[in-house]
Design a protein around this motif. Sequence first.
Motif, PDB file in Angstrom:
ATOM      1  N   PHE A 139       0.853  -1.187   0.000  1.00 31.06           N
ATOM      2  CA  PHE A 139       0.000   0.000   0.000  1.00 31.06           C
ATOM      3  C   PHE A 139       0.894   1.245   0.000  1.00 31.06           C
ATOM      4  CE2 PHE A 139      -2.287  -3.228   2.544  1.00 31.06           C
ATOM      5  CZ  PHE A 139      -3.315  -3.477   1.660  1.00 31.06           C
ATOM      6  N   PRO A 140       1.264   1.733  -1.175  1.00 29.42           N
ATOM      7  CA  PRO A 140       2.217   2.853  -1.221  1.00 29.42           C
ATOM      8  C   PRO A 140       1.744   4.067  -0.425  1.00 29.42           C
ATOM      9  CG  PRO A 140       1.874   1.938  -3.393  1.00 29.42           C
ATOM     10  CD  PRO A 140       0.872   1.272  -2.495  1.00 29.42           C
ATOM     11  N   ALA A 141       0.428   4.258  -0.265  1.00 27.51           N
ATOM     12  CA  ALA A 141      -0.058   5.444   0.435  1.00 27.51           C
ATOM     13  C   ALA A 141       0.257   5.410   1.923  1.00 27.51           C
ATOM     14  CB  ALA A 141      -1.562   5.589   0.242  1.00 27.51           C
ATOM     15  N   LEU A 142       0.626   4.240   2.456  1.00 24.19           N
ATOM     16  CA  LEU A 142       0.903   4.129   3.888  1.00 24.19           C
ATOM     17  C   LEU A 142       2.364   3.817   4.162  1.00 24.19           C
ATOM     18  CD1 LEU A 142      -2.154   1.949   4.946  1.00 24.19           C
ATOM     19  CD2 LEU A 142      -1.899   4.410   5.161  1.00 24.19           C
ATOM     20  N   GLY A 143       3.195   3.852   3.140  1.00 25.21           N
ATOM     21  CA  GLY A 143       4.569   3.388   3.311  1.00 25.21           C
ATOM     22  C   GLY A 143       5.510   4.486   3.738  1.00 25.21           C
ATOM     23  N   LEU A 144       6.790   4.294   3.433  1.00 23.11           N
ATOM     24  CA  LEU A 144       7.794   5.298   3.751  1.00 23.11           C
ATOM     25  C   LEU A 144       7.495   6.571   2.988  1.00 23.11           C
ATOM     26  CD1 LEU A 144      11.042   3.141   3.642  1.00 23.11           C
ATOM     27  CD2 LEU A 144       9.882   4.036   5.647  1.00 23.11           C
ATOM     28  N   ASN A 145       7.960   7.680   3.558  1.00 22.65           N
ATOM     29  CA  ASN A 145       7.819   8.991   2.932  1.00 22.65           C
ATOM     30  C   ASN A 145       6.370   9.435   2.755  1.00 22.65           C
ATOM     31  OD1 ASN A 145       9.150  11.280   2.075  1.00 22.65           O
ATOM     32  ND2 ASN A 145       9.076  10.704  -0.076  1.00 22.65           N
ATOM     33  N   THR A 146       5.455   8.907   3.574  1.00 18.12           N
ATOM     34  CA  THR A 146       4.080   9.415   3.547  1.00 18.12           C
ATOM     35  C   THR A 146       3.721   9.939   4.934  1.00 18.12           C
ATOM     36  OG1 THR A 146       3.093   7.328   4.227  1.00 18.12           O
ATOM     37  CG2 THR A 146       3.414   7.665   1.864  1.00 18.12           C
ATOM     38  N   HIS A 147       2.884  10.969   4.946  1.00 16.60           N
ATOM     39  CA  HIS A 147       2.431  11.491   6.238  1.00 16.60           C
ATOM     40  C   HIS A 147       1.455  10.539   6.897  1.00 16.60           C
ATOM     41  CE1 HIS A 147       3.610  15.706   4.697  1.00 16.60           C
ATOM     42  NE2 HIS A 147       4.598  15.116   5.297  1.00 16.60           N
ATOM     43  N   ALA A 148       0.664   9.829   6.068  1.00 18.17           N
ATOM     44  CA  ALA A 148      -0.281   8.871   6.646  1.00 18.17           C
ATOM     45  C   ALA A 148       0.475   7.801   7.418  1.00 18.17           C
ATOM     46  CB  ALA A 148      -1.134   8.246   5.547  1.00 18.17           C
ATOM     47  N   GLY A 149       1.577   7.328   6.849  1.00 24.16           N
ATOM     48  CA  GLY A 149       2.378   6.315   7.536  1.00 24.16           C
ATOM     49  C   GLY A 149       2.922   6.853   8.854  1.00 24.16           C
ATOM     50  N   LEU A 150       3.416   8.083   8.826  1.00 21.88           N
ATOM     51  CA  LEU A 150       3.984   8.686  10.041  1.00 21.88           C
ATOM     52  C   LEU A 150       2.908   8.843  11.112  1.00 21.88           C
ATOM     53  CD1 LEU A 150       6.535   9.932  11.299  1.00 21.88           C
ATOM     54  CD2 LEU A 150       5.803  12.134  10.407  1.00 21.88           C
ATOM     55  N   ILE A 151       1.712   9.290  10.689  1.00 26.80           N
ATOM     56  CA  ILE A 151       0.616   9.466  11.652  1.00 26.80           C
ATOM     57  C   ILE A 151       0.261   8.122  12.286  1.00 26.80           C
ATOM     58  CG2 ILE A 151      -1.846  10.019  11.835  1.00 26.80           C
ATOM     59  CD1 ILE A 151      -1.322  12.223   9.720  1.00 26.80           C
ATOM     60  N   MET A 152       0.222   7.070  11.455  1.00 26.57           N
ATOM     61  CA  MET A 152      -0.077   5.740  12.008  1.00 26.57           C
ATOM     62  C   MET A 152       0.944   5.344  13.057  1.00 26.57           C
ATOM     63  SD  MET A 152      -1.694   3.314   9.071  1.00 26.57           S
ATOM     64  CE  MET A 152      -0.311   2.300   9.232  1.00 26.57           C
ATOM     65  N   VAL A 153       2.220   5.632  12.772  1.00 25.38           N
ATOM     66  CA  VAL A 153       3.259   5.313  13.750  1.00 25.38           C
ATOM     67  C   VAL A 153       3.005   6.070  15.050  1.00 25.38           C
ATOM     68  CG1 VAL A 153       5.714   5.514  14.263  1.00 25.38           C
ATOM     69  CG2 VAL A 153       4.985   4.788  12.003  1.00 25.38           C
ATOM     70  N   TYR A 154       2.677   7.372  14.949  1.00 24.55           N
ATOM     71  CA  TYR A 154       2.415   8.153  16.161  1.00 24.55           C
ATOM     72  C   TYR A 154       1.202   7.610  16.924  1.00 24.55           C
ATOM     73  CZ  TYR A 154       5.764  11.665  14.525  1.00 24.55           C
ATOM     74  OH  TYR A 154       6.893  12.312  14.120  1.00 24.55           O
ATOM     75  N   LEU A 155       0.199   7.126  16.209  1.00 23.69           N
ATOM     76  CA  LEU A 155      -0.991   6.611  16.881  1.00 23.69           C
ATOM     77  C   LEU A 155      -0.676   5.366  17.706  1.00 23.69           C
ATOM     78  CD1 LEU A 155      -3.848   7.024  14.281  1.00 23.69           C
ATOM     79  CD2 LEU A 155      -3.296   8.409  16.265  1.00 23.69           C
ATOM     80  N   GLY A 156       0.409   4.683  17.330  1.00 18.02           N
ATOM     81  CA  GLY A 156       0.802   3.512  18.108  1.00 18.02           C
ATOM     82  C   GLY A 156       1.023   3.850  19.576  1.00 18.02           C
ATOM     83  N   GLY A 157       1.473   5.078  19.843  1.00 18.27           N
ATOM     84  CA  GLY A 157       1.746   5.458  21.222  1.00 18.27           C
ATOM     85  C   GLY A 157       0.532   5.982  21.963  1.00 18.27           C
ATOM     86  N   ALA A 158      -0.612   6.119  21.246  1.00 21.10           N
ATOM     87  CA  ALA A 158      -1.769   6.807  21.836  1.00 21.10           C
ATOM     88  C   ALA A 158      -2.235   6.137  23.119  1.00 21.10           C
ATOM     89  CB  ALA A 158      -2.906   6.863  20.821  1.00 21.10           C
ATOM     90  N   LEU A 159      -2.536   4.855  23.033  1.00 19.43           N
ATOM     91  CA  LEU A 159      -3.154   4.173  24.159  1.00 19.43           C
ATOM     92  C   LEU A 159      -2.186   4.051  25.326  1.00 19.43           C
ATOM     93  CD1 LEU A 159      -5.968   3.197  24.323  1.00 19.43           C
ATOM     94  CD2 LEU A 159      -5.216   0.887  23.773  1.00 19.43           C
ATOM     95  N   GLY A 160      -0.934   3.691  25.012  1.00 21.00           N
ATOM     96  CA  GLY A 160       0.023   3.412  26.073  1.00 21.00           C
ATOM     97  C   GLY A 160       0.282   4.612  26.959  1.00 21.00           C
ATOM     98  N   VAL A 161       0.407   5.791  26.360  1.00 19.39           N
ATOM     99  CA  VAL A 161       0.933   6.916  27.120  1.00 19.39           C
ATOM    100  C   VAL A 161      -0.125   7.594  27.982  1.00 19.39           C
ATOM    101  CG1 VAL A 161       2.094   9.128  26.940  1.00 19.39           C
ATOM    102  CG2 VAL A 161       2.707   7.275  25.401  1.00 19.39           C
ATOM    103  N   ASN A 162      -1.320   7.797  27.441  1.00 19.28           N
ATOM    104  CA  ASN A 162      -2.246   8.706  28.108  1.00 19.28           C
ATOM    105  C   ASN A 162      -3.472   8.059  28.744  1.00 19.28           C
ATOM    106  OD1 ASN A 162      -0.823  11.115  27.479  1.00 19.28           O
ATOM    107  ND2 ASN A 162      -1.447  10.813  25.367  1.00 19.28           N
ATOM    108  N   THR A 163      -3.641   6.748  28.555  1.00 18.51           N
ATOM    109  CA  THR A 163      -4.862   6.129  29.049  1.00 18.51           C
ATOM    110  C   THR A 163      -5.007   6.260  30.557  1.00 18.51           C
ATOM    111  OG1 THR A 163      -4.732   4.586  27.225  1.00 18.51           O
ATOM    112  CG2 THR A 163      -6.207   4.024  29.040  1.00 18.51           C
TER     113      THR A 163
END
Lengths: 286, 529
Positions: A139-163
């Motif tokens: 899925f090129p739209a979610l791979g390297l050099n995309t903002h969508a991919g970067l946002i997905m990576v950041y969302l990985g930390g969502a639950l762990g940090v602030n719950t």
Amino acid sequence: MYKGRLTAFGQLWRHGLLLVAVLFALGPILWVISASFNPSNTIVGQSLIPANPTLAHYRQLFQDPRHPFHLWIWNSTKVAVIASTLTVALTALGAYAFSRFRFRGRRGGLFTLILIQMFPQMLAMVAIYLLLLQLGEVFPALGLNTHAGLIMVYLGGALGVNTWLMKGYFDTIPRSLEESAMMDGATPFQAFVRIIMPLVRPILIVVFMLSLIGCYSEYVLARIILQTTDQYTLPVGMQLFISDQYSSRWGIFAAGALLGALPIVIIFLVMQRQLVSGLTSGAVKE
Amino acid sequence: MFVTQPARPGPRTAPGGRTRPWRWAVVALIDGLALWAALWLASTGAWLLLIILVAGAIGINVAFLSERAYPLRYLLPGLFFMFMMVVYPIVYTVYVAFTDYGTGHILTKAQAIRQFESRLYEPPGAPRFPFTAFQNDGGDLRFLIPWEDGRWILSEGDQFQPVDRDDPALIDADGDGVVDGLAGGYRALPTLGLMRHLHELQERVFHYDGVELRLASLTQFARLSPRYRYDPAADQLVDLETGTVYRPVNGYFTSEAGERLTPGFRSLVGWRNFTALLTNPRISGPFFRVFVWTFVWAFLSVASTFGLGFGLSLVLNDPRLPFRRVYRSLLILPYAFPAFISALIWRGLLNTEVGVINQVLRAVGLGGVPWLTDPLWAKVAVLLVNLWLGFPYMMLVTTGALQSIPDELYEAAYCDGATSWQQLRHITLPLLMVSVAPLLISSFAFNFNNFNVIYLVTQGRPPIPGAGTPAGATDILISYTYRLAFEGGSGTDYGLASAVAVVIFILIGTISYVNFRMTGVLERVGEHV
């Protein structure tokens, strides 16, 4: 501990010490402000108050095609706002479940969250890079050099940090409020959206701002994921900025540093008390 | 808390009978999308992503269709990203640490085999075909070949297509029965005219109906054959040109004589990366220095920021001092600046030749200090920058802790004749540590992985002489990991980088465990939350 009056000497050394500390704290900032208005673009031979201040560096900042500063600011803002909005949504949903429902694996889940948040995401940067590399082949739209991919990576930390932080706040809201809504026929989800969400707005804002500051300033993951100048976020771009002929682009860099820092400084100063208590109380305090 | 609690919204009391049609529609839509993506992933062989996807899809179905899994509906979105971007990468890091993934071993074995099997050669006695070349004014080349079945074939790009002899595209201007031009301004190119394109053309493979062709000489095309054949049963690769048999050894197909084929492929190498960290002198020496410096750096960072921050908050806590609020709000400013910008600013300030700090030092008669180029001074420099970044935080937390210590304690101590120093030593510090010690450990863990300050100020430099890997005097483990994976001059080594990351996992795990024991979080989670 503080008895009697301060002697003149007592006053003197205290103020002396504090002034030195203030100089240390403000020196670099004042100096960058000065450099950004100084007509000379080099580090050499700069005085603190420029003789004939100019806005030239600020203009040049937006005209350099090799260093598209306005794109970097836009990219950073876009990524940070989207990631933080989604983070708040994911965290609020999770915190609500942990606060209100009793289900098997609840304690285990809360404990797992603490375990996972010990390990900063960047420790796994090699694996994250390889994951996006492989994802991008499919899925090129979610791979390297995309903002969508970067946002997905950041969302990985969502639950762990602030719950935990958010759950603690949810726990202070009396259940009777939702219960009466449900008596009137609301589903638990409706009660969550219509009753709870408005009541917990302060903590939603704190989590949003903490996440915003974090994503806006995040460097290493953005650096390995984003690969072309036009996709860079501000931290990655600024770094490029100074590695090219650093000393001769100093004024422009200083202008960029100030503009780039401004949004965060404003947010921080306005919300200082809430943010600091959110940061320092730790995610695990109740 | 074991008090009786009123009935809660949850599985038992959730309005179970009211399953709404839209829920079925949403789940069906998600399943449809997942099925499409799954087929797509399966067709490309991305099995790992497929597993993630299927797990996610099953989770969604269970959460939305089973009333017992009701809370999962709220947790699933966050859990999905957490597993994909945190848990899975951690597991994958551990796996990669046991492989030779890196330059020379980027492909999977299957990808490497596919690449070898697509390589071609011209076997002896391969059929050859004379041809005519045509060129237009733009320099584009086309070739016409009388094929073995009596038909003619004409190239367009790299692709040959059959063409009728009386096709109007073939032009015979002088009527001698030899085609001397093509529609579109193509004229026959004499053999010598092909000379300067020869090198480039011999690199190109042309295709016709499942057959690969290559220009063999100025006058002939040759039919090519695959060079390698992989035998899955024997797990070996045969070179059909020479007959050599290659077997997979250490991530390369290797012949009996020890000759390796490139590219290599990823393979499991056991503990090799970890033993390299400990025993390979070109790696273990720098690694050991980085390892020790990481601890020294984290410790000194905490000590210096706490020292300055606590000192300032003690002074500022004195109610008799005027302008306390002004001082506080000025001293807090470094904390408000994004750290990445501060680090870059400091890098400019510390520049040896043109930095303002050295200019000031020279102006007062002291020599310039090689801040970023000398191993020792570079360490001082990053510590100084981190002190600037970190002391306001310590000032904030110690101020809060100081203000929560009741005044009566000091009153009593004063009555007993305790000096200020004794009050500090026996009242303030012990009480402060109760709330601040866990924060100090967290701060230690944070600085242990403080990539931004190290990397943005010095990039880990100056380099450690004789290091076989990119390692510098100010590199900490996390920046070392980054440089191994993404900055290696002679290539990247994901395997070794992941091995270092695993070392960090273990260290951070230990530090956090200590912190948990101190704060009693483990016990508290175990009780009631």
